[in-house]
Motif scaffolding. Structure first.
Motif, short mmCIF file in Angstrom:
data_model
loop_
_atom_site.label_atom_id
_atom_site.label_comp_id
_atom_site.label_asym_id
_atom_site.label_seq_id
_atom_site.Cartn_x
_atom_site.Cartn_y
_atom_site.Cartn_z
N UNK A 1 -96.70 -37.91 31.96
CA UNK A 1 -96.04 -38.16 33.24
C UNK A 1 -96.03 -36.91 34.11
N UNK A 2 -95.78 -35.76 33.48
CA UNK A 2 -95.70 -34.50 34.23
C UNK A 2 -96.73 -33.51 33.68
N UNK A 3 -97.99 -33.69 33.99
CA UNK A 3 -99.02 -32.79 33.43
C UNK A 3 -98.81 -31.35 33.91
N UNK A 4 -98.95 -30.42 32.97
CA UNK A 4 -98.81 -28.99 33.30
C UNK A 4 -99.91 -28.21 32.60
N UNK A 5 -101.16 -28.45 32.96
CA UNK A 5 -102.27 -27.76 32.28
C UNK A 5 -102.37 -26.30 32.71
N UNK B 1 -92.39 -21.76 34.14
CA UNK B 1 -90.94 -21.66 33.98
C UNK B 1 -90.24 -22.94 34.43
N UNK B 2 -90.85 -23.65 35.39
CA UNK B 2 -90.30 -24.94 35.79
C UNK B 2 -90.37 -25.93 34.64
N UNK B 3 -91.50 -25.94 33.90
CA UNK B 3 -91.64 -26.85 32.76
C UNK B 3 -90.64 -26.51 31.67
N UNK B 4 -90.51 -25.23 31.34
CA UNK B 4 -89.56 -24.83 30.30
C UNK B 4 -88.13 -25.02 30.77
N UNK B 5 -87.88 -24.81 32.07
CA UNK B 5 -86.54 -25.02 32.61
C UNK B 5 -86.09 -26.46 32.47
N UNK B 6 -87.02 -27.40 32.58
CA UNK B 6 -86.67 -28.81 32.37
C UNK B 6 -86.07 -29.02 30.99
N UNK B 7 -86.73 -28.46 29.97
CA UNK B 7 -86.24 -28.62 28.60
C UNK B 7 -84.93 -27.87 28.40
N UNK C 1 -78.91 -31.81 22.82
CA UNK C 1 -79.94 -32.37 21.94
C UNK C 1 -81.22 -31.57 22.10
N UNK C 2 -81.29 -30.37 21.52
CA UNK C 2 -82.46 -29.50 21.74
C UNK C 2 -83.75 -30.05 21.15
N UNK C 3 -83.68 -30.68 19.98
CA UNK C 3 -84.92 -31.20 19.37
C UNK C 3 -85.54 -32.27 20.26
N UNK C 4 -84.71 -33.17 20.77
CA UNK C 4 -85.23 -34.21 21.66
C UNK C 4 -85.84 -33.59 22.90
N UNK C 5 -85.15 -32.61 23.49
CA UNK C 5 -85.65 -31.99 24.72
C UNK C 5 -87.00 -31.32 24.49
N UNK C 6 -87.15 -30.62 23.36
CA UNK C 6 -88.40 -29.93 23.07
C UNK C 6 -89.56 -30.91 22.97
N UNK C 7 -89.38 -31.96 22.15
CA UNK C 7 -90.47 -32.90 21.93
C UNK C 7 -90.75 -33.76 23.16
N UNK C 8 -89.70 -34.12 23.89
CA UNK C 8 -89.91 -34.92 25.10
C UNK C 8 -90.71 -34.13 26.13
N UNK C 9 -90.37 -32.86 26.32
CA UNK C 9 -91.12 -32.06 27.30
C UNK C 9 -92.55 -31.82 26.84
N UNK C 10 -92.74 -31.69 25.54
CA UNK C 10 -94.10 -31.55 25.03
C UNK C 10 -94.92 -32.80 25.35
#
Length: 571
Positions: free
Chosen positions: A112-116, A260-266, A275-284
């Motif tokens: 949904x949010x590609x960050x290549x 930093x915007x991508x990591x800031x989302x998580x 819920x850090x585990x969920x946030x990490x995997x969802x952002x991945x």
């Protein structure tokens, strides 16, 4: 009931469609959980299996909404159920996978949010992401408190009817959206703009502040919807602004603001949801960028830990706390919290009166085979307890023995529980003591009886470990107000009410020969009557009629076979 949830989901869809700053996961989660709960109740699932099914519905809804099968599974286990047990993991993963496949058949399977192209520039850049974790924690707490503050503000508008407050909130939001349209909706285009670095520093900071106000207006006014997506958008803007500052200060050692915007989302999502585990995997899964996994992990964990210390409630538990609802995060604790101490308390026939002499006390100890007996006065007030260990010391002093009575031998009771207390609180008291029984007091402080540790462990084995029940509570029909008495059954025995199998219709209990066939005895029959139910104490000549409910006692496997309509014991 499913109907109120359907109305709530429809209202949520309308609010998000009208530009409300909420997430589309809200109606999906509500519908998934409601349908699962309805199915579980209709099929007669146990409370534990019903919770697992509810988690499956939640995972399916989240995974379908965002194309995140792994994140949806973890979200259900970490946020909804608070458990990662293997028996939970399997069904939830299957539900999440099926929901994602169906969603991908209708929509694209792309992230949904590609960050290549974003990654860690140098190992020392992790220090900058550590700082982002701290900033994310502060932003997450601000997000939670902002929503809470606006909810309080709208409740003070007594002149505005409650049903009209969401409309007022959306009208105020429209006023902001006329000048800054980026704050409207779930923030999909705004997040992509931050990831693609289309906003300058001042614009990132300004939109972040207005997005917080927009979300607080929408949610605080009473519009139903999800909070996860707005927290992602707020985090992307905060992270992007932080990244701009860091990159200006250390251009050679840090990446651009998009990373930093991508990591800031998580980071903000982890701090707001705890819920850090969920946030990490969802952002991945959102970005499809594995090169950011180390910054994601570091910032999310730091943000979650610091946010918990700054404010103990998440965006999901804060509304419940505001209503006075105590939420047990672990399923094990929730299983015990569903029962009161009164439900498991036993009458105590071995109490002592304060004036009883030492020989009487010794006789009571010999008969009871306990290490501690409680001393109760004529008004059933708990005065103290006599310990067998203390009597051993008294035996060394003959002069003390001659004048000894229960009052002179007793010591204070260190801890007691109330009948209204929940079992998980009683478990905490047991954990702090070495005693096998705790005194139970009623609402007026009178001695009610005892709670035995083995009874609590039996409930734990039944509700948490899924073992067959070994305790049953009996209430006399002429004592409708009684709490009943908990009676321990033999190991692997069960007491259940089962529909009478069709093959037994018209037979007497003697002809049915259930004790011979299954080792099961019918102790009561519940028969339909014009004005409700008729309770029958059967004998050998009692005829089993169609529609009867048989209250049976016997080996758990045999009772399960009878429940399935089979007249042979299960293997």
């Amino acid at each position: 009931a499913v109907r109120p949830v359907l109305w709530s989901a429809a209202a949520s869809i309308a609010a998000v469609g009208a530009g409300g700053s909420l997430g589309r996961e809200g109606p999906m989660l509500r519908l998934g959980a409601a349908v699962s709960s309805w199915l579980g109740q209709r099929t007669g699932l146990s409370s534990r299996r019903l919770k697992i099914l509810l988690g499956c519905g939640t995972a399916a809804g989240f995974a379908a909404a965002y194309n995140v099968p792994i994140g949806g599974s973890l979200f259900a286990m970490e946020v909804i159920l608070g458990s990662f047990a293997l028996e939970i993991f399997g069904p939830i993963v299957v539900a999440s996978v099926i929901a994602t496949l169906l969603a991908r058949a209708a929509e694209s399977a792309a992230p949904i949010y590609p960050a290549p192209g974003y990654g860690l520039v140098a190992p020392q850049e992790l220090l900058a992401y550590l700082g982002l974790g701290l900033v994310g924690a502060a932003a997450a707490v601000t997000f939670v408190l902002g929503v809470r503050g606006f909810a309080r503000l709208f409740r003070r508008f007594a002149a505005v009817p409650e049903a009209a407050r969401p409309v007022l909130g959306l009208v105020m939001l429209a006023g902001i959206g006329m000048f800054v349209p980026e704050v409207l909706g779930n923030g999909f285009s705004t997040i992509n703009g931050a990831l693609q670095e289309r906003f300058a520093l001042q614009l990132l900071a300004g939109i972040a502040a207005l997005k917080l106000i927009a979300t607080a207006l929408t949610a605080g006014s009473g519009c139903p919807g999800g909070h996860f997506t707005p927290s992602l958008c707020f985090g992307a803007l905060v992270g992007g602004a932080y990244g701009e500052l860091v990159h200006v200060a250390f251009p050679a050692a840090t990446g651009s603001s998009g990373a930093y915007a991508a990591v800031g989302m998580a980071a903000v999502a982890a701090g707001a949801s705890h819920a850090p585990l969920s946030a990490i995997l969802i952002l991945f899964e959102f970005t499809g960028n594995y090169d950011l996994i180390l910054p994601l992990m570091l910032a999310s964990i730091v943000s979650s830990v610091i946010a918990r210390r700054l404010y103990p409630f998440s965006i999901y538990t804060e509304p419940l706390q505001r209503r006075g609802v105590e939420l047990s995060w672990r399923m094990e604790e929730a299983a015990l919290a569903g029962l009161r101490v009164d439900d498991m308390a036993r009458d105590d026939p071995d109490t002592l009166r304060p004036e009883q002499s030492l020989p009487e006390v010794l006789d009571r100890f010999l008969a009871a085979r306990r290490q501690r007996l409680f001393v109760v006065d004529g008004d059933r007030r708990l005065l103290g307890c006599v310990l067998l260990h203390e009597i051993k010391h008294a035996l060394r002093d003959p002069a003390r023995l001659e004048a000894a009575d229960a009052r002179g031998l007793m010591v204070p009771v260190p801890e007691a529980v109330r009948g209204a207390d929940r079992l998980h609180r009683a478990a905490e008291v047991f954990a702090r003591s070495d005693y096998e029984r705790l005194p139970v007091l009623d609402d007026e402080g009178r001695y009610r009886g005892v709670l035995a540790k083995r009874d609590l462990l039996a409930v734990y084995a039944q509700e948490v470990l899924g073992r067959p029940a070994v305790l049953s509570t009996f209430v006399a029909s002429d004592q409708p107000g009684s709490k009943g008495s908990a009676v321990e059954l033999p190991p692997d025995f069960a007491l259940r009410s089962v529909p009478a199998p069709a093959a037994l219709g018209g037979l007497t209990l003697a002809e049915a020969s259930l004790p011979k066939l299954l080792g099961v005895r019918v102790i009561e029959i519940r028969r339909p009557a014009p004005d409700g139910w008729e309770w029958i104490a059967p004998d050998a000549a009692t005829v089993i009629a169609p529609g009867d409910e048989l209250v049976v006692l016997g080996p758990a496997r045999a009772v399960a076979s009878l429940l399935e309509g089979r007249l042979e014991a299960g293997g």
